[in-house]
Design an enzyme around this catalytic site. Structure first.
Site, PDB file in Angstrom:
ATOM      1  N   ILE A 202       0.832  -1.201   0.000  1.00  0.00           N
ATOM      2  CA  ILE A 202       0.000   0.000   0.000  1.00  0.00           C
ATOM      3  C   ILE A 202       0.871   1.258   0.000  1.00  0.00           C
ATOM      4  O   ILE A 202       0.559   2.242  -0.661  1.00  0.00           O
ATOM      5  CB  ILE A 202      -0.946  -0.016   1.212  1.00  0.00           C
TER       6      ILE A 202
ATOM      7  N   TYR B 278       0.195  -8.871  15.909  1.00  0.00           N
ATOM      8  CA  TYR B 278       0.172  -7.881  14.824  1.00  0.00           C
ATOM      9  C   TYR B 278      -0.994  -6.907  15.017  1.00  0.00           C
ATOM     10  O   TYR B 278      -0.817  -5.681  14.946  1.00  0.00           O
ATOM     11  CB  TYR B 278       0.053  -8.577  13.473  1.00  0.00           C
TER      12      TYR B 278
ATOM     13  N   LYS C 211      -0.935  -2.742  15.658  1.00  0.00           N
ATOM     14  CA  LYS C 211      -1.637  -1.739  14.863  1.00  0.00           C
ATOM     15  C   LYS C 211      -2.605  -0.921  15.724  1.00  0.00           C
ATOM     16  O   LYS C 211      -2.768   0.289  15.521  1.00  0.00           O
ATOM     17  CB  LYS C 211      -2.383  -2.405  13.713  1.00  0.00           C
TER      18      LYS C 211
END
Length: 314
Positions: free
Chosen positions: A32, A181, A185
């Site tokens: 991204i 993970y 975030k």
């Protein structure tokens, strides 16, 4: 009574011009982040790709330059897992203004065992959150010297169902990669919101904004050889999923809007319009756990201790 003109609709294909502005995108060499950098380069701005891999960064720059005539893109060596190196990286920017930094780079591990940086910190939490926390500290003088600058932090839809464990931020106990993970975030998102509160309290014009890309798949992503290669077979297999999620080019849209749109405000959360998974970018309500300012403040204090830096905004 005369009608009130409608505000112009944000067009992801017709971005406002940004000549003379400088943007830093961490992890801008792939995924991204690459498409964020490509789209921002198309505005005429100077885009700096923060990446630890020079070869991949050069490939990304070549790809962007082939698609954006006159693109102003360069590489900054940046290793977010090495906190001691970040001050040197920021010094190497050699910019007199920084209009936005996009905290995009991230590590996502799928399998055990738990991995650590050379400083002994859990790799995903250290890279995704602590590295960006420390980078913000070193970038603060440059950002605050640039009127209306922005810090855009990339969260994840995966974090929406998670909660932080303040007693085990580094997943020392019961390590599960996907959960670690998602929590890293979530920590980034808490950090971005707490950052905006502190910037506002200091009277700074710098804004901190949170974004998330929704669901992004390689199979739905347009090819950018050698950065991103999609075969015809992958495209066909991914078509049914296009009803639910999107490719990484579209997943970059919330970030790009958060950088460029003058109507974006600090403390907002931006994501895809359709169920938070796909579509054009929009502002959405903060998720319930993100309204927890106590947890955000505790995380900030812990992050200062773990990084050895104390961001200030005076």
């Amino acid at each position: 009574m005369p009608s009130v003109p409608k505000a112009p609709t944000w067009d992801v294909q017709r971005l406002p011009r940004a000549e003379g502005r400088n943007f830093l995108v961490t992890g801008g060499n792939a995924g991204i982040g690459y498409f964020v950098a490509e789209q921002l380069a198309g505005t005429g701005a100077t885009v700096v790709l923060g990446s630890r891999d020079e070869t991949k960064a050069k490939a990304a720059i070549a790809s962007i330059s082939s698609r954006v005539p006159g693109a102003q893109v360069r590489h900054l060596p940046l290793d977010l897992a090495d906190l001691a190196s970040l001050r040197t990286s920021v010094d190497a920017l050699e910019l007199d203004r920084l209009d936005a930094v996009v905290h995009n780079a991230g590590v996502a591990l799928d399998q055990p065992p738990r991995r650590e940086t050379k400083a002994g910190q859990e790799l995903m939490f250290a890279t995704n959150h602590l590295g960006h926390f420390a980078l913000t500290h070193w970038l603060t003088p440059l950002l605050m010297a640039t009127p209306a600058s922005r810090i855009v932090t990339t969260g994840s839809f995966a974090a929406k169902s998670e909660r932080l464990d303040l007693d085990d931020l580094q997943s020392t106990h019961d390590y599960q990669p996907k959960r670690a993970y998602a929590r890293s975030k979530l920590a980034q998102m808490y950090f971005a919101l707490e950052l905006d509160r502190r910037l506002g309290a200091a009277g700074s014009t710098t804004l901190s904004v949170v974004v998330h890309p929704g669901g992004a798949l390689d199979s739905l992503t347009p090819s950018r050889p050698p950065v991103q290669v999609r075969t015809a077979g992958e495209r066909l297999r991914g078509l049914p999923l296009g009803l639910l999620v999107q490719g990484k080019e579209a997943a970059a849209w919330p970030t790009v809007r958060a950088v460029l749109d003058p109507d974006v405000r600090g403390g907002q959360l931006w994501g895809p319009r359709v169920f938070g998974l796909r579509g054009r970018p929009r502002s959405e309500p903060l998720w319930n756990q993100l309204a927890d300012t106590t947890t955000a403040a505790h995380l900030w204090t812990a992050s200062c201790a773990l990084t050895g830096v104390v961001p200030t905004f005076t």
